[in-house]
Scaffold this motif. Structure first.
Motif, short mmCIF file in Angstrom:
data_model
loop_
_atom_site.label_atom_id
_atom_site.label_comp_id
_atom_site.label_asym_id
_atom_site.label_seq_id
_atom_site.Cartn_x
_atom_site.Cartn_y
_atom_site.Cartn_z
N MET A 84 8.29 -8.85 -0.75
CA MET A 84 8.70 -7.46 -0.61
C MET A 84 9.90 -7.14 -1.51
N ALA A 85 10.79 -8.14 -1.65
CA ALA A 85 11.99 -7.90 -2.47
C ALA A 85 11.59 -7.70 -3.94
N ALA A 86 10.62 -8.51 -4.40
CA ALA A 86 10.18 -8.38 -5.79
C ALA A 86 9.49 -7.03 -6.01
N ALA A 87 8.69 -6.60 -5.02
CA ALA A 87 8.03 -5.29 -5.14
C ALA A 87 9.08 -4.19 -5.18
N LYS A 88 10.06 -4.30 -4.31
CA LYS A 88 11.11 -3.28 -4.25
C LYS A 88 11.88 -3.22 -5.57
N ALA A 89 12.19 -4.41 -6.10
CA ALA A 89 12.96 -4.45 -7.35
C ALA A 89 12.21 -3.74 -8.48
N GLY A 91 10.23 -1.20 -7.86
CA GLY A 91 9.96 0.18 -7.39
C GLY A 91 8.52 0.38 -6.95
N ILE A 92 7.85 -0.70 -6.53
CA ILE A 92 6.45 -0.57 -6.09
C ILE A 92 6.42 -0.45 -4.57
N PRO A 93 5.98 0.69 -4.03
CA PRO A 93 5.87 0.78 -2.57
C PRO A 93 4.75 -0.10 -2.03
N VAL A 94 4.93 -0.54 -0.79
CA VAL A 94 3.92 -1.39 -0.14
C VAL A 94 3.54 -0.71 1.19
N THR A 95 2.23 -0.70 1.49
CA THR A 95 1.78 -0.17 2.78
C THR A 95 0.95 -1.23 3.50
N ASN A 96 0.80 -1.06 4.84
CA ASN A 96 -0.04 -1.98 5.62
C ASN A 96 -0.96 -1.17 6.55
N THR A 97 -1.57 -1.84 7.51
CA THR A 97 -2.55 -1.14 8.39
C THR A 97 -2.19 -1.37 9.86
N PRO A 98 -1.10 -0.80 10.33
CA PRO A 98 -0.67 -1.07 11.71
C PRO A 98 -1.55 -0.36 12.74
N GLY A 99 -1.46 -0.81 13.98
CA GLY A 99 -2.09 -0.08 15.09
C GLY A 99 -3.56 -0.38 15.28
N VAL A 100 -4.33 -0.36 14.18
CA VAL A 100 -5.78 -0.45 14.34
C VAL A 100 -6.28 -1.84 14.73
N LEU A 101 -5.45 -2.86 14.61
CA LEU A 101 -5.95 -4.19 14.98
C LEU A 101 -5.26 -4.75 16.24
N THR A 102 -4.57 -3.88 16.94
CA THR A 102 -3.85 -4.31 18.14
C THR A 102 -4.79 -4.89 19.20
N ASP A 103 -5.84 -4.12 19.55
CA ASP A 103 -6.73 -4.57 20.63
C ASP A 103 -7.49 -5.83 20.23
N ALA A 104 -7.99 -5.84 19.00
CA ALA A 104 -8.77 -7.01 18.56
C ALA A 104 -7.91 -8.27 18.61
N THR A 105 -6.66 -8.17 18.19
CA THR A 105 -5.81 -9.35 18.15
C THR A 105 -5.43 -9.79 19.57
N ALA A 106 -5.18 -8.80 20.44
CA ALA A 106 -4.88 -9.14 21.84
C ALA A 106 -6.11 -9.80 22.48
N ASP A 107 -7.30 -9.34 22.12
CA ASP A 107 -8.52 -9.97 22.65
C ASP A 107 -8.59 -11.45 22.25
N LEU A 317 3.48 8.24 2.01
CA LEU A 317 2.55 7.17 2.38
C LEU A 317 2.63 6.96 3.89
N PRO A 318 1.50 7.10 4.60
CA PRO A 318 1.57 7.03 6.06
C PRO A 318 2.07 5.69 6.62
N ASP A 319 1.79 4.62 5.92
CA ASP A 319 2.15 3.30 6.48
C ASP A 319 3.04 2.52 5.53
N ARG A 320 4.01 3.20 4.99
CA ARG A 320 4.89 2.53 4.02
C ARG A 320 5.80 1.53 4.75
N ILE A 321 5.86 0.31 4.24
CA ILE A 321 6.72 -0.71 4.86
C ILE A 321 7.81 -1.19 3.90
N GLY A 322 7.73 -0.74 2.67
CA GLY A 322 8.76 -1.16 1.72
C GLY A 322 8.62 -0.38 0.43
#
Ligand code: DGY
Length: 322
Positions: A84-89, A91-107, A317-322
């Motif tokens: 993430m630090a290299a991407a930030k340096a 200036g490349i934003p990074v996104t992920n996919t939160p929320g949608v895999l909560t139930d599957a992973t808990a299962d 970006l809806p799911d920007r993490i960095g």
């Protein structure tokens, strides 16, 4: 308007690949073979958007490989495989996919917990090997779940979803360790006890389930000392990241009988599985299946796609993490 050139590093569900191809100049990985560091580095100069996943190592060298990529849209919620630090340096934003895999992973956390507690892996191996001699009162005796303490290390979305299943479905008591106490409504619903000290949580739990992100902050969090602090006869479940656990120490804790069992879905250097675990009967080993159901994998792809579309429109970006 020129269409964004987008690289998808592994096969994604068909529906998502089709939609991506309608909207972007997309290159898919038909062979589904991991691309390797050299090819990933070259892609940085050939594409506008890179869509990697947990099996790609997007390290400093890859990020330094070229200057065209302006977005890294990860397929998956965990992002410890991306520097993430290299991407930030750059200036490349990074996104992920939160929320949608909560139930599957808990299962999957519950799958591992049940399999370990009821010795399902051992039983299936015995039967398939033709070694089952029939029902008897002392055969493959496991542990009940009702009234047992499930200690969650990390109590975010997936930790809470795991606790819900364990508490409402199986009558387990819930205790958790995290940075701060959870929402009072959740605490009330699950009768969840906040334990601010990890060693205390490990010492009072019959089952410990890990739900912290991977990366340097949590590397070997569950080391030999932490395993020694676990209650004798307890179980360890890991659906988070392999690097959180010292697997040599875990193998020793299982071999000595200090732990009754473990259930793992993730490993430090996938797809390698720590050799020391392969011969142990009382550890359930799954191949990183946490999010592996059709609905979830499509939702993850659609979520990554939504981030690429937002980027194409110049929107937030809806799911920007960095
Ligand atoms: C994630 O999304 O981080 C998972 O581990 C991959 O399924």
């Amino acid at each position: 308007m020129t269409r964004l050139r987008v690289l998808i590093t592994r096969r994604w569900p068909e529906e998502v690949e089709r939609e991506l191809a309608e909207k972007f100049d997309v290159v898919l990985n038909e062979s589904d073979q991991p691309m390797g560091q050299q090819a990933l580095a070259e892609a940085m100069g050939d594409f506008d958007v890179l869509c990697p996943t947990v099996s790609d190592r997007i390290d400093t060298d890859v990020i330094a490989g070229g200057n065209r990529v302006k977005l890294i849209a990860n397929y998956g919620v965990g992002f410890d495989h991306i520097d993430m630090a290299a991407a930030k340096a750059k200036g490349i934003p990074v996104t992920n996919t939160p929320g949608v895999l909560t139930d599957a992973t808990a299962d999957i956390a519950l799958t591992l917990l049940l399999m370990a507690a009821r010795r399902a892996g051992e039983g299936e191996r015995e039967l398939r090997a033709g070694n089952w001699s029939g029902w008897r009162p002392t055969h493959l005796i496991g542990s009940a779940l009702k009234g047992k303490v499930l200690g969650l290390v990390g109590f975010g979305r997936i930790g809470i979803a795991t606790a819900r299943r364990a508490h409402h479905g199986f009558g387990m008591k819930v205790a958790y360790y995290g940075r701060r106490p959870c929402d009072p409504e959740v605490a009330e619903e699950l009768q969840a006890e906040f334990v601010p000290d990890l060693t205390d949580l490990l010492g009072k739990s019959d089952f410990v389930s890990l739900h912290v992100p991977g990366g340097s902050d949590t590397a070997n969090l569950i080391d030999a000392d932490a395993l020694a602090a676990m209650k004798p006869g307890s179980y360890l479940i890991n659906t988070a990241r392999g690097g959180v656990v010292d697997h040599g120490a875990l193998a020793e804790a299982l071999r000595s009988g200090h732990l009754a069992g473990a259930g793992l879905d993730v490993y430090p250097a996938e797809p390698k599985v720590p050799e020391a675990l392969l011969d142990l009967e009382d550890v359930v080993l799954l191949p990183h299946l946490g999010s592996a159901n059709a609905e979830t994998r499509i939702a993850m792809g659609m979520r990554a796609l939504a981030n690429v579309e937002a980027f194409a429109k110049g929107a937030d970006l809806p799911d920007r993490i960095g």
